[in-house]
Design a protein around this motif. Structure first.
Motif, PDB file in Angstrom:
ATOM      1  N   UNK A  62       0.857  -1.178   0.000  1.00  0.00           N
ATOM      2  CA  UNK A  62       0.000   0.000   0.000  1.00  0.00           C
ATOM      3  C   UNK A  62       0.899   1.236   0.000  1.00  0.00           C
ATOM      4  N   UNK A  63       0.473   2.209  -0.793  1.00  0.00           N
ATOM      5  CA  UNK A  63       1.304   3.410  -0.950  1.00  0.00           C
ATOM      6  C   UNK A  63       0.408   4.645  -0.996  1.00  0.00           C
ATOM      7  N   UNK A  64       1.051   5.802  -0.742  1.00  0.00           N
ATOM      8  CA  UNK A  64       0.340   7.074  -0.867  1.00  0.00           C
ATOM      9  C   UNK A  64       0.404   7.530  -2.316  1.00  0.00           C
ATOM     10  N   UNK A  65      -0.635   8.212  -2.738  1.00  0.00           N
ATOM     11  CA  UNK A  65      -0.631   8.730  -4.114  1.00  0.00           C
ATOM     12  C   UNK A  65       0.330   9.899  -4.259  1.00  0.00           C
ATOM     13  N   UNK A  66       0.592  10.558  -3.161  1.00  0.00           N
ATOM     14  CA  UNK A  66       1.533  11.682  -3.185  1.00  0.00           C
ATOM     15  C   UNK A  66       2.889  11.192  -2.701  1.00  0.00           C
ATOM     16  N   UNK A  67       3.815  11.120  -3.580  1.00  0.00           N
ATOM     17  CA  UNK A  67       5.175  10.712  -3.245  1.00  0.00           C
ATOM     18  C   UNK A  67       5.388   9.232  -3.207  1.00  0.00           C
ATOM     19  N   UNK A  68       4.361   8.449  -3.451  1.00  0.00           N
ATOM     20  CA  UNK A  68       4.484   6.987  -3.458  1.00  0.00           C
ATOM     21  C   UNK A  68       5.210   6.465  -2.213  1.00  0.00           C
ATOM     22  N   UNK A  69       4.809   7.015  -1.092  1.00  0.00           N
ATOM     23  CA  UNK A  69       5.410   6.527   0.170  1.00  0.00           C
ATOM     24  C   UNK A  69       4.720   5.217   0.568  1.00  0.00           C
ATOM     25  N   UNK A  71       3.178   2.725   2.893  1.00  0.00           N
ATOM     26  CA  UNK A  71       2.595   2.684   4.255  1.00  0.00           C
ATOM     27  C   UNK A  71       2.439   1.237   4.726  1.00  0.00           C
ATOM     28  N   UNK A  72       2.502   0.277   3.757  1.00  0.00           N
ATOM     29  CA  UNK A  72       2.514  -1.122   4.155  1.00  0.00           C
ATOM     30  C   UNK A  72       3.377  -1.914   3.183  1.00  0.00           C
ATOM     31  N   UNK A 106      -4.348   8.338  13.128  1.00  0.00           N
ATOM     32  CA  UNK A 106      -3.922   9.710  13.401  1.00  0.00           C
ATOM     33  C   UNK A 106      -4.596  10.666  12.419  1.00  0.00           C
ATOM     34  N   UNK A 107      -4.525  11.950  12.743  1.00  0.00           N
ATOM     35  CA  UNK A 107      -5.194  12.954  11.916  1.00  0.00           C
ATOM     36  C   UNK A 107      -4.605  13.011  10.500  1.00  0.00           C
ATOM     37  N   UNK A 108      -3.304  12.794  10.371  1.00  0.00           N
ATOM     38  CA  UNK A 108      -2.673  12.893   9.046  1.00  0.00           C
ATOM     39  C   UNK A 108      -2.652  11.569   8.280  1.00  0.00           C
ATOM     40  N   UNK A 109      -3.451  10.594   8.788  1.00  0.00           N
ATOM     41  CA  UNK A 109      -3.563   9.325   8.065  1.00  0.00           C
ATOM     42  C   UNK A 109      -4.721   9.391   7.054  1.00  0.00           C
ATOM     43  N   UNK A 110      -4.829  10.485   6.341  1.00  0.00           N
ATOM     44  CA  UNK A 110      -6.010  10.702   5.504  1.00  0.00           C
ATOM     45  C   UNK A 110      -5.842  10.134   4.088  1.00  0.00           C
ATOM     46  N   UNK A 111      -4.613   9.948   3.633  1.00  0.00           N
ATOM     47  CA  UNK A 111      -4.408   9.443   2.263  1.00  0.00           C
ATOM     48  C   UNK A 111      -4.383  10.576   1.235  1.00  0.00           C
ATOM     49  N   UNK A 133      -9.518   7.377   0.391  1.00  0.00           N
ATOM     50  CA  UNK A 133      -9.171   8.359   1.435  1.00  0.00           C
ATOM     51  C   UNK A 133      -9.843   7.974   2.761  1.00  0.00           C
ATOM     52  N   UNK A 134      -9.290   8.494   3.834  1.00  0.00           N
ATOM     53  CA  UNK A 134      -9.837   8.227   5.180  1.00  0.00           C
ATOM     54  C   UNK A 134     -10.363   9.523   5.779  1.00  0.00           C
TER      55      UNK A 134
END
Length: 498
Positions: A62-69, A71-72, A106-111, A133-134
């Motif tokens: 699993x990755x973020x759409x911004x920066x392809x970080x 998360x899993x 957390x608050x910044x776990x929004x995706x 998104x969360x």
């Protein structure tokens, strides 16, 4: 639709399905809601063309759409620090289930986030178009709490408490403030939401009336919320009792009050011990109470029933009352006195003989009746006094002693007098005979007796005349012709006191 059209539809549908099964696809919601501090599950499923046995291993990422970080990733070191130890796949990626759980949200776990699959020996694909998104919530969703708020005692109560959430792995925990049978049920909703319901069943009791029935929901990682409703239980009167001042002086006014526990509130009736209706209302007034005042009870009434109190008898206090049945009597030649006193509180009782209090009396108290008995040497006394007293007053009664001893003295004296009279008569007869013997008369024996009796009769009824006769008549003249007493000296001194 005719048969030809239906066949054409089935062919097209089958072809589309085959294409879908052979393509790289993913199914995720656009958005899921998650509770801050708790966990959230992003439901996900994916598909890929048949590798025809070429696939050796599956790696889900699993990755973020911004920066392809990342998360899993199965390898923790490849996960960005922010998400390490907080994310995991719910199932193995080879099962085509790509659902992701994020803990301690957390608050910044929004995706947004997207899923990527790497199949060793075959191919790899990123599902960027299927992003999610969360929505992070600071407070839980409202609890849906339902219960029948008005019931009758003994009726079954069913209460339910429901919440929606997005963490099926760790569903909320339910706690009820009332014991009973609990049943839990989970239901899957849309967009990653779940509904958890706890149902409580119990039998209502009067102790539940006006009590708050509370449902407490605790979410994963500790957040909780409470909701409650008040139960109204209808029940027949209980604890029906009469409130009153127990000790009353005779002649006072008593105020009685009836109370009970009931829903709806009770109305009241007052009855005599025999059941006669005396009054309606919560209070009852008894004027001029006496020792003979009847016992009463109250009845509490509402739409659920009628319940009566225990019977109440006032403790009326009064001064001593010596009963007319008190007396002295003789039994087997012995004199006994009995004094009966009724009073409340019980009396102290004494017997007084002359000017002294008799100490050897016996006193026994049963309830409000005190009985004193006395058996002693009464001597020449004709009366004995019974004295009684308590805190409210005193009383006394003079008891006459029976004439048993005096009558005996009379009988003895009478007997002695009779004996003396017989002796006196016999002596008189002898003297008369003596005098007649001296006079030279020779009467027959019967005539002599008759004369003697006449002489005694004259002596008894006419003593004065007899003395005069003796003064006029000499002793020699009386006995001159008596052949028995003719030679006997005449001693007139014998009659001097007759």
């Amino acid at each position: 639709m005719d048969a030809l059209e239906w066949l054409l539809f089935l062919c097209i549908y089958s072809k589309v399905t085959q294409i879908a099964e052979l393509s790289w696809t993913a199914d995720v919601p656009n958005e899921v809601k998650g509770l801050l501090g708790s966990c959230v599950v992003i439901p996900c499923s994916y598909n890929y063309p048949d590798p025809q046995g070429k696939a050796k291993s599956f790696t889900g990422i699993w990755m973020t759409t911004e920066g392809d970080r990342v998360i899993y990733h199965p390898t923790q070191s490849k996960i960005v620090k922010q998400y390490q130890s907080r994310t995991k796949l719910l199932e193995d990626a080879s099962s085509k289930n790509c659902s992701l759980m994020i803990e301690k949200l957390q608050q910044n776990d929004r995706g947004p986030f997207y899923f990527r699959i790497e199949i060793e020996g075959y191919d790899r694909a990123s599902y960027r178009k299927n992003k999610v998104s969360i929505s992070v919530m600071g407070e839980p969703n409202p609890t849906d709490f339902s219960v029948q708020e008005e019931v009758k005692e003994g009726q079954t109560v069913s209460a339910s408490c429901s919440v929606s959430h997005s963490c099926p792995t760790y569903p909320p925990d339910f706690h009820w403030s009332h014991p009973g049978v609990q049943h839990f049920q989970a239901q899957k909703l849309q967009n990653g939401q779940w509904n958890s319901t706890s149902t409580l069943t119990f039998r209502s009791n009067r102790t539940d009336h006006n009590k708050s029935l509370q449902c407490r929901v605790t979410y994963h990682e500790g957040k909780h919320q409470e909701t409650s409703k008040t139960i109204q239980v209808k029940y027949a009167p209980v604890n029906v009792k009469v409130e009153y001042q127990s000790d009353m002086n005779e002649g006072e006014t008593a105020h009685l009050k009836c109370s009970s526990d009931a829903n709806p509130v009770s109305s009241y009736e007052w009855h005599s011990e025999a059941g006669a209706l005396l009054n309606k209302g919560q209070t009852y007034t008894m004027s001029n109470v006496s020792r003979h005042s009847e016992a009463v009870y109250c009845t509490a009434v509402n739409e659920e029933g009628r319940v009566r109190s225990s019977t109440v008898k006032l403790n009326v206090l009064y001064a001593p009352d010596i009963k007319s049945s008190s007396k002295c009597f003789s039994e087997r030649g012995k004199v006994m006195c009995e004094c009966i006193v009724e009073s409340r509180p019980p009396s102290m009782l004494h017997f007084v003989l002359g000017d002294r209090v008799v100490q050897n009396s016996k006193v026994q108290t049963v309830g409000s009746v005190t009985t004193g008995t006395l058996q002693t040497d009464f001597g020449s006394f004709k009366f004995v006094h019974c004295l009684a007293n308590n805190t409210l007053g005193n009383a006394n009664l003079t008891l006459s002693l029976p004439l048993v001893d005096n009558m005996q003295n009379i009988f003895i004296a009478s007997g002695a007098g009779v004996i003396f009279l017989i002796v006196l008569i016999a002596t008189g007869v002898g003297v008369v005979k003596k005098c007649r013997g001296r006079s030279g008369e020779t009467p027959t024996s019967d005539l002599g007796i008759m004369k003697a009796e006449r002489s005694v009769e004259l002596h008894h009824y006419a003593p004065t005349k007899r003395k005069e006769d003796r003064k006029d008549m000499s002793c020699s003249d009386i006995y001159a012709n008596d052949h028995v007493y003719g030679n006997t000296d005449c001693d007139e001194s014998i009659y001097n006191n007759v």
